[in-house]
Motif scaffolding. Structure first.
Motif, PDB file in Angstrom:
ATOM      1  N   ARG A 156       0.814  -1.232   0.000  1.00 35.01           N
ATOM      2  CA  ARG A 156       0.000   0.000   0.000  1.00 35.01           C
ATOM      3  C   ARG A 156       0.844   1.277   0.000  1.00 35.01           C
ATOM      4  O   ARG A 156       0.469   2.298   0.579  1.00 35.01           O
ATOM      5  CB  ARG A 156      -0.974   0.006   1.187  1.00 35.01           C
ATOM      6  CG  ARG A 156      -1.945  -1.175   1.180  1.00 35.01           C
ATOM      7  CD  ARG A 156      -2.744  -1.254   2.465  1.00 35.01           C
ATOM      8  NE  ARG A 156      -1.874  -1.420   3.631  1.00 35.01           N
ATOM      9  CZ  ARG A 156      -1.345  -2.579   4.026  1.00 35.01           C
ATOM     10  NH1 ARG A 156      -1.572  -3.684   3.336  1.00 35.01           N
ATOM     11  NH2 ARG A 156      -0.559  -2.640   5.088  1.00 35.01           N
ATOM     12  N   VAL A 157       1.972   1.235  -0.659  1.00 38.33           N
ATOM     13  CA  VAL A 157       2.826   2.415  -0.810  1.00 38.33           C
ATOM     14  C   VAL A 157       2.322   3.239  -1.993  1.00 38.33           C
ATOM     15  O   VAL A 157       1.992   2.689  -3.042  1.00 38.33           O
ATOM     16  CB  VAL A 157       4.297   2.011  -1.026  1.00 38.33           C
ATOM     17  CG1 VAL A 157       5.160   3.224  -1.361  1.00 38.33           C
ATOM     18  CG2 VAL A 157       4.833   1.290   0.203  1.00 38.33           C
ATOM     19  N   ILE A 158       2.256   4.550  -1.832  1.00 37.82           N
ATOM     20  CA  ILE A 158       1.897   5.454  -2.925  1.00 37.82           C
ATOM     21  C   ILE A 158       3.119   6.281  -3.283  1.00 37.82           C
ATOM     22  O   ILE A 158       3.697   6.958  -2.425  1.00 37.82           O
ATOM     23  CB  ILE A 158       0.742   6.384  -2.518  1.00 37.82           C
ATOM     24  CG1 ILE A 158      -0.496   5.580  -2.134  1.00 37.82           C
ATOM     25  CG2 ILE A 158       0.417   7.359  -3.655  1.00 37.82           C
ATOM     26  CD1 ILE A 158      -1.616   6.420  -1.545  1.00 37.82           C
ATOM     27  N   VAL A 159       3.507   6.236  -4.552  1.00 40.11           N
ATOM     28  CA  VAL A 159       4.627   7.033  -5.049  1.00 40.11           C
ATOM     29  C   VAL A 159       4.068   7.979  -6.107  1.00 40.11           C
ATOM     30  O   VAL A 159       3.595   7.543  -7.159  1.00 40.11           O
ATOM     31  CB  VAL A 159       5.736   6.144  -5.640  1.00 40.11           C
ATOM     32  CG1 VAL A 159       6.892   6.997  -6.154  1.00 40.11           C
ATOM     33  CG2 VAL A 159       6.239   5.140  -4.602  1.00 40.11           C
ATOM     34  N   HIS A 160       4.124   9.279  -5.824  1.00 39.94           N
ATOM     35  CA  HIS A 160       3.487  10.250  -6.708  1.00 39.94           C
ATOM     36  C   HIS A 160       4.358  10.583  -7.924  1.00 39.94           C
ATOM     37  O   HIS A 160       5.513  10.164  -8.042  1.00 39.94           O
ATOM     38  CB  HIS A 160       3.137  11.506  -5.922  1.00 39.94           C
ATOM     39  CG  HIS A 160       1.943  11.316  -5.035  1.00 39.94           C
ATOM     40  ND1 HIS A 160       0.666  11.462  -5.471  1.00 39.94           N
ATOM     41  CD2 HIS A 160       1.864  10.959  -3.716  1.00 39.94           C
ATOM     42  CE1 HIS A 160      -0.184  11.237  -4.479  1.00 39.94           C
ATOM     43  NE2 HIS A 160       0.530  10.916  -3.399  1.00 39.94           N
ATOM     44  N   GLN A 161       3.767  11.392  -8.797  1.00 35.20           N
ATOM     45  CA  GLN A 161       4.345  11.683 -10.109  1.00 35.20           C
ATOM     46  C   GLN A 161       5.767  12.218 -10.006  1.00 35.20           C
ATOM     47  O   GLN A 161       6.057  13.132  -9.241  1.00 35.20           O
ATOM     48  CB  GLN A 161       3.464  12.698 -10.844  1.00 35.20           C
ATOM     49  CG  GLN A 161       2.117  12.171 -11.274  1.00 35.20           C
ATOM     50  CD  GLN A 161       1.030  12.266 -10.230  1.00 35.20           C
ATOM     51  OE1 GLN A 161       1.321  12.432  -9.054  1.00 35.20           O
ATOM     52  NE2 GLN A 161      -0.222  12.156 -10.654  1.00 35.20           N
ATOM     53  N   GLY A 162       6.646  11.635 -10.819  1.00 38.85           N
ATOM     54  CA  GLY A 162       8.006  12.149 -10.942  1.00 38.85           C
ATOM     55  C   GLY A 162       8.952  11.819  -9.811  1.00 38.85           C
ATOM     56  O   GLY A 162      10.125  12.199  -9.857  1.00 38.85           O
ATOM     57  N   ALA A 163       8.496  11.120  -8.780  1.00 39.62           N
ATOM     58  CA  ALA A 163       9.402  10.757  -7.688  1.00 39.62           C
ATOM     59  C   ALA A 163      10.413   9.721  -8.172  1.00 39.62           C
ATOM     60  O   ALA A 163      10.138   8.919  -9.077  1.00 39.62           O
ATOM     61  CB  ALA A 163       8.614  10.200  -6.505  1.00 39.62           C
ATOM     62  N   VAL A 164      11.588   9.733  -7.558  1.00 33.78           N
ATOM     63  CA  VAL A 164      12.649   8.781  -7.907  1.00 33.78           C
ATOM     64  C   VAL A 164      13.108   8.100  -6.624  1.00 33.78           C
ATOM     65  O   VAL A 164      13.625   8.747  -5.716  1.00 33.78           O
ATOM     66  CB  VAL A 164      13.837   9.490  -8.588  1.00 33.78           C
ATOM     67  CG1 VAL A 164      14.923   8.478  -8.925  1.00 33.78           C
ATOM     68  CG2 VAL A 164      13.384  10.220  -9.845  1.00 33.78           C
ATOM     69  N   ILE A 165      12.937   6.799  -6.568  1.00 30.54           N
ATOM     70  CA  ILE A 165      13.304   6.017  -5.390  1.00 30.54           C
ATOM     71  C   ILE A 165      14.471   5.122  -5.751  1.00 30.54           C
ATOM     72  O   ILE A 165      14.348   4.238  -6.614  1.00 30.54           O
ATOM     73  CB  ILE A 165      12.125   5.146  -4.888  1.00 30.54           C
ATOM     74  CG1 ILE A 165      10.824   5.942  -4.878  1.00 30.54           C
ATOM     75  CG2 ILE A 165      12.450   4.556  -3.525  1.00 30.54           C
ATOM     76  CD1 ILE A 165      10.862   7.177  -4.026  1.00 30.54           C
ATOM     77  N   VAL A 181       3.276   3.798   3.216  1.00 31.91           N
ATOM     78  CA  VAL A 181       4.085   5.011   3.052  1.00 31.91           C
ATOM     79  C   VAL A 181       3.555   5.797   1.858  1.00 31.91           C
ATOM     80  O   VAL A 181       3.117   5.215   0.862  1.00 31.91           O
ATOM     81  CB  VAL A 181       5.568   4.643   2.844  1.00 31.91           C
ATOM     82  CG1 VAL A 181       6.396   5.869   2.457  1.00 31.91           C
ATOM     83  CG2 VAL A 181       6.130   3.983   4.094  1.00 31.91           C
ATOM     84  N   GLU A 182       3.610   7.129   1.951  1.00 27.50           N
ATOM     85  CA  GLU A 182       3.265   7.981   0.812  1.00 27.50           C
ATOM     86  C   GLU A 182       4.430   8.920   0.519  1.00 27.50           C
ATOM     87  O   GLU A 182       4.930   9.585   1.420  1.00 27.50           O
ATOM     88  CB  GLU A 182       1.997   8.781   1.084  1.00 27.50           C
ATOM     89  CG  GLU A 182       1.529   9.569  -0.125  1.00 27.50           C
ATOM     90  CD  GLU A 182       0.093  10.056  -0.010  1.00 27.50           C
ATOM     91  OE1 GLU A 182      -0.409  10.667  -0.981  1.00 27.50           O
ATOM     92  OE2 GLU A 182      -0.534   9.818   1.045  1.00 27.50           O
ATOM     93  N   ILE A 183       4.843   8.933  -0.760  1.00 26.16           N
ATOM     94  CA  ILE A 183       6.013   9.702  -1.197  1.00 26.16           C
ATOM     95  C   ILE A 183       5.556  10.701  -2.249  1.00 26.16           C
ATOM     96  O   ILE A 183       5.008  10.323  -3.291  1.00 26.16           O
ATOM     97  CB  ILE A 183       7.092   8.754  -1.748  1.00 26.16           C
ATOM     98  CG1 ILE A 183       7.554   7.793  -0.634  1.00 26.16           C
ATOM     99  CG2 ILE A 183       8.269   9.542  -2.315  1.00 26.16           C
ATOM    100  CD1 ILE A 183       8.388   6.632  -1.128  1.00 26.16           C
ATOM    101  N   GLY A 184       5.787  11.986  -1.993  1.00 26.47           N
ATOM    102  CA  GLY A 184       5.238  13.051  -2.816  1.00 26.47           C
ATOM    103  C   GLY A 184       5.910  13.213  -4.173  1.00 26.47           C
ATOM    104  O   GLY A 184       6.980  12.668  -4.457  1.00 26.47           O
TER     105      GLY A 184
END
Length: 335
Positions: free
Chosen positions: A165-174, A203-206
């Protein structure tokens, strides 16, 4: 959906007509007789008293101020979040788009959605319910947990592991390379970053946030962490469970951040520091030493008119000289 159904979903006590239908959420000021709103801040008491909403989510203590139907709960903002999930845009997503590129030896659950122009490397694992939106890149041996959502043009680098249930938003780089360079004989030489990034559940990553992979060990993001847009997380950083960091903050390499911390916007943290659990940093705080005790910390000066600010700076420059003069006077008095 009627008020009775909504009250049941958020476990609220309804004061009003259960059969009344509503079709949207709105602010107290913008709501009409088809909308439901919420009230949780006394600053907006005047707007509550004048709202045209069909119903408002309120605490028991605020029912008397509500001019319409009330949905009474202990925490109106949390109840609003629950309703927002019901009203939020949910496009239909099924299958794998024909334009997607998928490498060899991947493990992809049947319920995964893969959008247009997605690139997936070799030996990638995508668990049940994963959504990969258009243009995202999932590099070799990445592992994405159940129900996670990778949005448009995000990048999950090789060997990165995301929980459920991790959300990675537009353009993020992990999993981009950490800032590792060795100076030798007058030139910089790149230090390969051979660790990875491990992200916990929920986790949510902007958008456009970057999280660097570890130099040797891993960069670790705990369960339930919230990272806003445009944040830089350096290599080998560890962030404890349920910490939240606001936009434009930067955390240098090898910092250890505890659980349940709250950092305001544009916070800067120097490398190799440790911050204990429950620390609150106000906006633009600059951290240059370990923080060993829970509390609220600030740095810098609040906004002033330019003329007042210039006077303060001028006096600050003279502060050391003034202290020395006071010390000399005190010594003479003692003598």
């Amino acid at each position: 959906m009627n008020l009775g159904e909504l009250a049941e979903k958020i476990q609220a006590k309804l004061i009003g007509d259960a059969s009344l239908d509503v079709s949207r959420l709105a602010t107290l000021r913008e709501a009409d007789n088809q909308a439901i709103s919420f009230f949780h801040n006394q600053k907006y008491l005047a707007e509550l008293s004048q709202t045209q909403a069909a119903a408002v989510i309120v605490r028991e203590a605020d029912v008397s101020s509500c001019p319409c139907a009330s949905l009474v709960v202990k925490d109106p903002y949390f109840a609003y979040a629950q309703l927002a999930a019901l009203f939020a845009y949910q496009p239909e997503r099924t299958g794998i788009d024909r334009s997607a590129s998928i490498g060899d030896a991947c493990e992809i659950a049947n319920s995964v959605f893969i959008g247009p122009n997605v690139v997936i490397g070799r030996e990638v694992k995508l668990a049940a319910g994963v959504i990969i939106e258009a243009g995202a890149v999932i590099e070799d041996s990445a592992d994405i947990g159940e129900g996670s959502h990778i949005k448009t043009n995000a990048v999950i680098a090789h060997h990165v592991k995301l929980g459920a249930r991790v959300i990675v938003h537009q353009g993020a780089v992990i999993g981009s390379d950490g800032f590792g360079n060795a100076m030798h004989e007058g030139r910089w030489h790149k230090v390969p970053q051979i660790g990875s990034v491990i992200v916990g559940d929920d986790v949510e990553i902007g958008a456009n946030t970057t999280i660097d992979r570890g130099t040797l060990g891993n960069t670790i993001i705990g369960h339930g962490v919230r990272l806003d847009n445009l944040i830089q997380i350096g290599h080998n950083v560890e962030i404890g469970d349920h910490t939240a960091i606001a936009a434009c903050s930067a955390v240098a390499g090898s910092v250890k951040i505890g659980k349940y911390c709250l950092f305001g916007g544009a916070v800067g943290i120097a490398g190799h520091l440790s911050i204990t659990d429950g620390v609150i940093l106000t906006a633009r705080a600059e951290v240059s030493n370990d923080i060993k005790e829970k509390g609220i910390y600030s740095s810098g000066t609040a906004l002033l008119p330019n003329t007042a600010w210039r006077k303060c700076v001028a006096r600050l420059r003279k502060l050391d000289e003034s202290v020395r003069k006071l010390n000399r006077i005190a010594k003479k008095v003692e003598d």
